[in-house]
Scaffold this active site. Structure first.
Site, PDB file in Angstrom:
ATOM      1  N   HIS A 238       0.887  -1.266   0.089  1.00  0.00           N
ATOM      2  CA  HIS A 238      -0.058   0.085   0.109  1.00  0.00           C
ATOM      3  C   HIS A 238       0.836   1.473  -0.032  1.00  0.00           C
ATOM      4  O   HIS A 238       0.558   2.371  -0.671  1.00  0.00           O
ATOM      5  CB  HIS A 238      -0.836  -0.014   1.359  1.00  0.00           C
ATOM      6  CG  HIS A 238      -1.697   1.047   1.125  1.00  0.00           C
ATOM      7  ND1 HIS A 238      -2.823   1.176   0.404  1.00  0.00           N
ATOM      8  CD2 HIS A 238      -1.903   2.124   2.106  1.00  0.00           C
ATOM      9  CE1 HIS A 238      -3.674   2.383   0.763  1.00  0.00           C
ATOM     10  NE2 HIS A 238      -3.055   3.001   1.757  1.00  0.00           N
TER      11      HIS A 238
ATOM     12  N   HIS B 107      -9.998   3.541  -0.682  1.00  0.00           N
ATOM     13  CA  HIS B 107     -10.334   3.244   0.764  1.00  0.00           C
ATOM     14  C   HIS B 107     -11.153   1.774   0.277  1.00  0.00           C
ATOM     15  O   HIS B 107     -12.311   1.929   0.861  1.00  0.00           O
ATOM     16  CB  HIS B 107     -11.025   4.222   1.341  1.00  0.00           C
ATOM     17  CG  HIS B 107     -10.318   4.681   2.498  1.00  0.00           C
ATOM     18  ND1 HIS B 107     -10.831   4.760   3.690  1.00  0.00           N
ATOM     19  CD2 HIS B 107      -8.769   4.540   2.961  1.00  0.00           C
ATOM     20  CE1 HIS B 107      -9.867   5.097   4.804  1.00  0.00           C
ATOM     21  NE2 HIS B 107      -8.799   4.907   4.206  1.00  0.00           N
TER      22      HIS B 107
END
Length: 707
Positions: free
Chosen positions: A34, A86
């Site tokens: 990430h 998200h």
């Protein structure tokens, strides 16, 4: 997750000792997929990010581009733009996951010194007929609406797609744009040893712990319960105060550098800030204002509590920063200072972190993973009843009206919205420059499932067509590249293909890709998601007026552009079954976009609408209004449902002017706009009629099913 043995050995070799528990946790998060893009970074060099208008390119919290000035006395204006995902948090907790996604991308814009003026949201869920998909859909939309409305930033565009591949892993991709001038521009690069690091905003709690590592692993069957602590909880009212406080700090030139606290929390923001400047830091974790008692050093470092900013501030300005924070009822802590040497954190008098900042922020080794390519589909076209096929495509949740979604958003707050949601592109009035800023965002997973490379090219062309159809010139883009587990060669092959396709088409269109986000490991027990290249593109035009989508009822209807001669990836095949190759895209996409833009700006142009998802069937249905209609004819089913982008339907009072503006693009007479509020459509030897009311009923499927 934990730090892998090879990574642990690499860190130990660099430090000359075993890392402390806090260091292990920091490296685990900052070296995660990430944060470090270990599998995707080797592919991202495919994008062209340089152009005359690019002020700040990839690598900062957000990109910055200049926009042309059309006002006589207008100063040069910059637009900051960014996009974020998200995804995992929105599966575990759809409301807070989506809300904090909005908050995070807005703070990325703040960290550039910009004031946010618009949001877009691109959302992807499992089949609309599934109860769990609807639960996620409703929760995500509510989270975006409540947060965006409360902070006063309008949500003006985006997309919503339903596909079985997202059943166990929805995607929530949010983009934001903001305005800044050259003298107010801030970056995330620490400047001077001796400057202070100041934390402003909400108190730090235990929410969001390990969020970066959580976002870098497949979702488990029990993710909704087991991973809930990794989801942040947002407070939009504090975010609104932070927006205004940030503006006040920029007004008084108090900020040397800034970074918002997102993935990996304070540890991520502060180490990346100083690493970018080739510097180090000394941070006293005890000084961080905290919401909960007895927090450990690791918790303070990695908590992803929202609504927080880390600023580099000159020592003589610290008191004034604290005064402004207090004026807006925000917490403020002087947590340390920029220095030469290592990134050092102490807690209760002990050193818990002492590492080279650049090694922590940028030292993760890249992955070298195998790829497998997918093969194209064989042609197997069904032959359903025309009326049934038309109704099914127009009423599909993918092509149907999204008014239920955008009616929940305050899309006019700030008084800049000149073209509202529901059209091809939104337009924001940049009055300082006399310039209209067009925004388009989204992707179509059925395209990239059918043909990852060409589908991604089509996504870029579709967004550019949306902008050009409103008379704007495509100017810059940011991307959110979503994929499954890259350790699977077929998944990584599809991901590599969408990167290449998006990069190649943006290059062909001379649109620099100035920043973005990568989200991998979007896998669940249901399998990997389709490779999904969300693109958020801006365009610029002189003034804010643009032709509407709905026909006026008085002009001739023309189709401009070349169809691709196939139905692969189309909503038609999704509804009636069968397969086909993906359509051919225009050989010279840039020429097609230039022509569309010219046509949209003609005085004789009354209405424009692009042809894409659902083909001409959906385009014509959407152009019918409660007062106006269309009488049109097409050759066959392929002509009606082909989804090749780069085409528009134009209502005009001057056919010759359109033909001249189109240049070498084919121009086809479809028929005429009418005043009978009805779509009358001839398809070869067959005839179909639908009233405006019937079409509205078909297109209201989302609202009808949810309300």
């Amino acid at each position: 997750m934990s730090l892998s043995d090879p990574d642990h050995d690499l860190v130990a070799a660099e430090l000359g000792r075993d890392p402390t528990p806090a260091e292990v946790a920091l490296f685990e998060n900052l070296w995660s997929e990430h944060c470090a893009y270990r599998s995707s970074r080797p592919l991202l060099s495919a994008f062209d990010s340089e152009a005359d208008q690019v002020v700040v390119g990839p690598g900062d919290d957000a990109a910055v581009v200049s926009v042309p000035t059309h006002a006589d006395d207008g100063e040069e204006t910059y637009v900051a733009m960014g996009i974020e995902s998200h995804n995992h948090p929105s599966y575990v907790d759809p409301y807070d996951g989506a809300a904090t996604g909005v908050g995070g991308i807005v703070r990325d814009i703040l960290s550039m010194g910009a004031y946010p003026i618009a949001l877009t949201d691109s959302l992807y869920f499992g089949g609309f007929d599934r109860e769990h998909s609807r639960y996620l859909f409703e929760g995500v939309v509510e989270g975006i609406a409540d947060y965006g409305n409360a902070i006063g930033v309008p949500t003006v565009g985006g997309s919503v797609e339903f596909h079985d591949g997202y059943e166990g892993n929805p995607l929530v991709n949010v983009a934001c744009v903001g305005l800044v001038t050259e003298d107010r521009l801030v970056t995330a690069e620490a400047k001077t040893p001796g400057n202070k690091l100041v934390l402003v905003g909400n108190a730090t709690g235990r929410d969001g712990l390990g969020g970066a590592s959580f976002a870098s692993e497949d979702l488990s069957e029990d993710a909704e319960t087991e991973d809930r602590p990794a989801v942040q909880v947002g407070d939009p009212y504090t975010e609104k105060l932070l927006i205004e406080a940030n503006e006040a700090l920029i007004d008084e030139d108090l900020i040397r550098a800034a970074r918002d606290l997102g993935a990996a929390g304070l540890g991520g923001a502060s180490s990346e800030l100083v690493a970018k400047g080739g510097l180090g830091a000394e941070i006293e974790l005890d000084r961080v204002h905290q919401r909960e008692p007895n927090m450990s050093a690791l918790e303070i470092l990695l908590a992803e509590s929202q609504e927080r900013m880390c600023y580099e501030v000159r020592p003589e300005d610290v008191d004034r920063v604290a005064e402004i924070a207090d004026r807006y009822d925000l917490g403020c802590s002087v947590i340390g200072e920029v220095r030469e040497g290592n990134y050092v954190c102490t807690f209760e008098g002990e050193t818990v972190v002492d590492v080279p900042a650049e090694f922590l922020a940028d030292g993760a080794p890249m992955n070298d993973l195998p790829m497998e390519s997918s093969t194209g589909a064989e042609r197997d076209r069904p032959d359903p009843d025309l009326e049934d096929a038309f109704d099914a495509v127009v009423a599909s949740p993918n092509t149907a009206s999204k008014a239920w979604v955008y009616r929940q958003y305050d899309h006019e707050v700030g008084t800049r919205t000149a073209r509202r949601p529901g059209d091809d592109a939104a337009i924001m009035a940049i009055r300082e420059a006399g310039t209209g800023l067009a925004l388009s965002a989204g992707a179509i997973p059925s395209w990239t499932s059918a043909a990852p490379y060409d589908g991604a090219r089509a996504v870029a062309l579709e967004n550019a067509t949306n902008i050009a159809a409103k008379g704007a010139t495509p100017h810059a883009a940011v991307d959110c590249l979503n994929g499954g587990n890259p350790e699977n060669p077929d998944v990584y092959g599809g991901f590599g293909a969408i990167v290449g396709g998006l990069a190649d088409m943006c290059r062909d269109l001379s649109v620099p890709v100035v920043g973005g986000n990568v989200s991998l490991y979007n896998d669940s027990v249901a399998g990997p998601i389709p490779p999904t290249p969300t693109l958020a593109m801006i365009g610029v035009r002189d003034g804010y007026d643009a032709p509407p989508m709905g026909v006026t009822g008085t002009g001739t209807l023309l189709e401009v552009g070349t169809a691709g001669g196939a139905l692969g990836g189309s909503e038609y095949l999704a509804q009636v079954g069968g397969s086909d190759r993906f359509p051919d895209l225009p050989a010279d996409a840039a020429t097609a976009i230039d022509a569309v833009e010219r046509i949209a700006t003609l005085d004789s142009t009354l209405a424009t609408h692009d042809v894409s998802h659902g083909g001409l069937a959906v385009t014509l249905a959407e152009m019918v209004t409660a007062e106006t209609g269309i009488s049109a004819a097409v050759d066959d089913v392929e002509a009606l449902f082909d989804e090749t982008p780069g085409r528009i339907v134009v209502e005009t009072t001057d056919v010759e002017a359109v033909e001249a503006a189109a240049g070498d693009l084919p121009v086809r007479d479809l028929g005429a706009a009418t005043t009978d509020a009805r779509l009358t459509l001839s398809v070869g030897d067959e005839r179909l009629e639908r009233t405006a009311g019937t079409i509205a009923g078909l297109r209201d499927v989302i609202e009808r099913e949810l309300d």
